[in-house]
Motif scaffolding. Structure first.
Motif, PDB file in Angstrom:
ATOM      1  N   LYS A 227       9.786   2.977  -7.049  1.00  0.00           N
ATOM      2  CA  LYS A 227       8.623   3.357  -7.857  1.00  0.00           C
ATOM      3  C   LYS A 227       7.623   4.149  -7.026  1.00  0.00           C
ATOM      4  CE  LYS A 227       4.909   1.385 -10.667  1.00  0.00           C
ATOM      5  NZ  LYS A 227       4.282   0.134 -11.199  1.00  0.00           N
ATOM      6  N   GLN A 228       7.398   3.718  -5.781  1.00  0.00           N
ATOM      7  CA  GLN A 228       6.456   4.424  -4.908  1.00  0.00           C
ATOM      8  C   GLN A 228       6.936   5.834  -4.581  1.00  0.00           C
ATOM      9  OE1 GLN A 228       6.448   1.552  -1.769  1.00  0.00           O
ATOM     10  NE2 GLN A 228       5.065   0.150  -2.825  1.00  0.00           N
ATOM     11  N   MET A 229       8.244   5.999  -4.394  1.00  0.00           N
ATOM     12  CA  MET A 229       8.782   7.335  -4.128  1.00  0.00           C
ATOM     13  C   MET A 229       8.680   8.220  -5.365  1.00  0.00           C
ATOM     14  SD  MET A 229       9.708   7.799  -0.976  1.00  0.00           S
ATOM     15  CE  MET A 229      11.000   9.057  -0.947  1.00  0.00           C
ATOM     16  N   ALA A 230       8.863   7.646  -6.545  1.00  0.00           N
ATOM     17  CA  ALA A 230       8.697   8.422  -7.779  1.00  0.00           C
ATOM     18  C   ALA A 230       7.268   8.926  -7.895  1.00  0.00           C
ATOM     19  CB  ALA A 230       9.070   7.564  -8.985  1.00  0.00           C
ATOM     20  N   GLU A 231       6.306   8.107  -7.492  1.00  0.00           N
ATOM     21  CA  GLU A 231       4.904   8.514  -7.526  1.00  0.00           C
ATOM     22  C   GLU A 231       4.618   9.633  -6.532  1.00  0.00           C
ATOM     23  OE1 GLU A 231       3.026   4.795  -6.795  1.00  0.00           O
ATOM     24  OE2 GLU A 231       3.184   4.115  -8.891  1.00  0.00           O
ATOM     25  N   GLN A 232       5.459   9.766  -5.505  1.00  0.00           N
ATOM     26  CA  GLN A 232       5.339  10.859  -4.537  1.00  0.00           C
ATOM     27  C   GLN A 232       6.069  12.120  -5.009  1.00  0.00           C
ATOM     28  OE1 GLN A 232       3.735  11.061  -1.389  1.00  0.00           O
ATOM     29  NE2 GLN A 232       2.689   9.214  -2.077  1.00  0.00           N
ATOM     30  N   GLY A 233       6.694  12.060  -6.185  1.00  0.00           N
ATOM     31  CA  GLY A 233       7.353  13.238  -6.736  1.00  0.00           C
ATOM     32  C   GLY A 233       8.820  13.361  -6.405  1.00  0.00           C
ATOM     33  N   PHE A 234       9.490  12.227  -6.132  1.00  0.00           N
ATOM     34  CA  PHE A 234      10.911  12.239  -5.792  1.00  0.00           C
ATOM     35  C   PHE A 234      11.746  11.648  -6.930  1.00  0.00           C
ATOM     36  CE2 PHE A 234       8.885  12.332  -1.636  1.00  0.00           C
ATOM     37  CZ  PHE A 234       9.706  13.174  -0.893  1.00  0.00           C
ATOM     38  N   SER A 235      12.842  12.319  -7.266  1.00  0.00           N
ATOM     39  CA  SER A 235      13.850  11.723  -8.135  1.00  0.00           C
ATOM     40  C   SER A 235      14.820  10.943  -7.256  1.00  0.00           C
ATOM     41  CB  SER A 235      14.599  12.798  -8.920  1.00  0.00           C
ATOM     42  OG  SER A 235      15.288  13.664  -8.026  1.00  0.00           O
ATOM     43  N   ARG A 236      15.679  10.108  -7.880  1.00  0.00           N
ATOM     44  CA  ARG A 236      16.534   9.214  -7.086  1.00  0.00           C
ATOM     45  C   ARG A 236      17.935   9.126  -7.648  1.00  0.00           C
ATOM     46  NH1 ARG A 236      14.935   4.885  -8.886  1.00  0.00           N
ATOM     47  NH2 ARG A 236      16.775   3.804  -9.649  1.00  0.00           N
ATOM     48  N   THR A 237      18.909   9.082  -6.755  1.00  0.00           N
ATOM     49  CA  THR A 237      20.274   8.691  -7.097  1.00  0.00           C
ATOM     50  C   THR A 237      20.708   7.625  -6.100  1.00  0.00           C
ATOM     51  OG1 THR A 237      21.239  10.448  -5.724  1.00  0.00           O
ATOM     52  CG2 THR A 237      20.870  10.959  -8.056  1.00  0.00           C
ATOM     53  N   GLU A 238      21.702   6.811  -6.491  1.00  0.00           N
ATOM     54  CA  GLU A 238      22.184   5.741  -5.623  1.00  0.00           C
ATOM     55  C   GLU A 238      23.704   5.789  -5.524  1.00  0.00           C
ATOM     56  OE1 GLU A 238      20.739   1.879  -6.623  1.00  0.00           O
ATOM     57  OE2 GLU A 238      18.633   2.521  -6.735  1.00  0.00           O
ATOM     58  N   GLU A 239      24.192   5.457  -4.336  1.00  0.00           N
ATOM     59  CA  GLU A 239      25.637   5.408  -4.100  1.00  0.00           C
ATOM     60  C   GLU A 239      25.969   4.102  -3.384  1.00  0.00           C
ATOM     61  OE1 GLU A 239      28.959   7.657  -1.277  1.00  0.00           O
ATOM     62  OE2 GLU A 239      27.057   8.657  -1.726  1.00  0.00           O
ATOM     63  N   ARG A 240      26.872   3.326  -3.959  1.00  0.00           N
ATOM     64  CA  ARG A 240      27.301   2.100  -3.302  1.00  0.00           C
ATOM     65  C   ARG A 240      28.107   2.448  -2.056  1.00  0.00           C
ATOM     66  NH1 ARG A 240      24.620  -2.351  -4.379  1.00  0.00           N
ATOM     67  NH2 ARG A 240      26.135  -3.145  -2.886  1.00  0.00           N
ATOM     68  N   LEU A 241      27.856   1.696  -0.969  1.00  0.00           N
ATOM     69  CA  LEU A 241      28.568   1.894   0.288  1.00  0.00           C
ATOM     70  C   LEU A 241      29.443   0.699   0.640  1.00  0.00           C
ATOM     71  CD1 LEU A 241      25.671   3.434   2.449  1.00  0.00           C
ATOM     72  CD2 LEU A 241      27.453   4.655   1.179  1.00  0.00           C
ATOM     73  N   ASP A 242      29.684  -0.188  -0.311  1.00  0.00           N
ATOM     74  CA  ASP A 242      30.437  -1.412  -0.030  1.00  0.00           C
ATOM     75  C   ASP A 242      31.841  -1.089   0.482  1.00  0.00           C
ATOM     76  OD1 ASP A 242      28.195  -2.275  -1.310  1.00  0.00           O
ATOM     77  OD2 ASP A 242      29.226  -3.258  -2.967  1.00  0.00           O
ATOM     78  N   HIS A 243      32.271  -1.828   1.478  1.00  0.00           N
ATOM     79  CA  HIS A 243      33.652  -1.716   1.929  1.00  0.00           C
ATOM     80  C   HIS A 243      34.053  -3.007   2.632  1.00  0.00           C
ATOM     81  CE1 HIS A 243      32.427  -1.165   6.156  1.00  0.00           C
ATOM     82  NE2 HIS A 243      31.567  -0.257   5.750  1.00  0.00           N
ATOM     83  N   PRO A 244      35.324  -3.346   2.602  1.00  0.00           N
ATOM     84  CA  PRO A 244      35.792  -4.552   3.309  1.00  0.00           C
ATOM     85  C   PRO A 244      35.823  -4.294   4.813  1.00  0.00           C
ATOM     86  CG  PRO A 244      37.641  -3.356   2.404  1.00  0.00           C
ATOM     87  CD  PRO A 244      36.405  -2.647   1.901  1.00  0.00           C
TER      88      PRO A 244
ATOM     89  N   HIS B 200       0.815  -1.218   0.000  1.00  0.00           N
ATOM     90  CA  HIS B 200       0.000   0.000   0.000  1.00  0.00           C
ATOM     91  C   HIS B 200       0.851   1.271   0.000  1.00  0.00           C
ATOM     92  CE1 HIS B 200      -3.595  -2.396   0.585  1.00  0.00           C
ATOM     93  NE2 HIS B 200      -3.039  -2.985   1.629  1.00  0.00           N
ATOM     94  N   ALA B 201       2.164   1.137  -0.147  1.00  0.00           N
ATOM     95  CA  ALA B 201       3.081   2.280  -0.194  1.00  0.00           C
ATOM     96  C   ALA B 201       2.974   3.151   1.052  1.00  0.00           C
ATOM     97  CB  ALA B 201       2.832   3.107  -1.455  1.00  0.00           C
ATOM     98  N   ASP B 202       2.764   2.510   2.201  1.00  0.00           N
ATOM     99  CA  ASP B 202       2.588   3.281   3.437  1.00  0.00           C
ATOM    100  C   ASP B 202       3.833   4.096   3.786  1.00  0.00           C
ATOM    101  OD1 ASP B 202      -0.062   2.414   4.053  1.00  0.00           O
ATOM    102  OD2 ASP B 202       0.746   0.502   4.751  1.00  0.00           O
TER     103      ASP B 202
END
Length: 233
Positions: free
Chosen positions: A197-214, A165-167
């Motif tokens: 997808k639900q955040m896009a429907e709320q009017g948000f654009s998105r970027t992603e950053e990997r946080l991987d580390h050993p 329900h995209a709560d």
């Protein structure tokens, strides 16, 4: 005795002095004598999750310790658990509100503030997808709920359940200012695409950053990403 066991440990986060954190001893703890957690939809299996330190929470706290401070901004942490990220931001002087739905979160937060000689930090009840009260159910203690708009909304490891329900997205949209940014640290949960997808429907654009580390000294290896959503004006 409160019905559960706890421990204290010193947590190092770059950018602030080490924090003394009181947490549950392990994930076997459970105590809900009045059925308050059950009323909120919190099962015995998920009951202890609020009171443990999680890798994604540590990653969010590290980001809050290194970010540039913005005078006058309002910050909201959702699903805060032990509120490590909020404590870091609070120690740095930010106007931050921590929020969660677990009945013991506020008490643990007050104790951790005391252990670190910190001034009070705003705490509010924040529950998306809250269960409806049943007919004839006894009244519960009123809670101060999250109100108002925030410039930065943060959370960690929030996408572990399906949200048909995209709560969560609606909750964020309700409390995000017109130009708000949202940070979600996610350990590559499978529900991420649906949430995007639900955040896009709320009017948000998105970027992603990997946080991987050993693995690092005093820090376990991590695989995940920082999801940054920007509300479009």
């Amino acid at each position: 005795m409160p019905g559960y066991a706890t421990k204290q440990e010193s947590i190092a986060v770059a950018g602030v002095d080490d924090l003394i954190i009181r947490s549950l001893l392990d994930h076997q703890q459970f105590s809900d004598p009045d059925g308050e957690a059950e009323h909120l939809g919190i099962s015995s299996a998920t009951w202890p999750l609020f009171g443990l330190l999680w890798p994604s929470g540590a990653e969010l706290a590290a980001r809050m310790g290194s970010r540039v401070l913005c005078p006058g901004e309002r910050i909201l942490e959702i699903g805060c658990g032990l509120a490590l990220a909020s404590l870091v931001a609070h120690r740095r002087g930010s106007d931050v509100t921590a929020s969660d739905c677990h009945p013991l979160t506020g008490g643990f937060l007050r104790e951790n503030l005391r252990l670190n000689d910190l001034l009070p930090l705003k705490y509010r009840h924040g529950h998306w997808g809250a269960p409806e009260a049943l007919p004839g159910e006894p009244a519960r203690t009123p809670r101060e709920s999250v109100e108002g708009l925030f410039d930065l909304i943060v959370g960690s490891d929030l996408l572990y359940e399906r949200d048909t329900h995209a709560d969560l997205a609606h909750f964020i949209g309700e409390h995000a200012s017109a130009s708000a940014q949202v940070w979600i640290v996610d350990p590559d949960r499978g529900n991420r695409p649906a949430f995007n997808k639900q955040m896009a429907e709320q009017g948000f654009s998105r970027t992603e950053e990997r946080l991987d580390h050993p693995a690092r000294p005093a820090q376990a290896a991590y695989k995940g990403r920082l999801l940054t959503y920007q509300r479009q004006t």
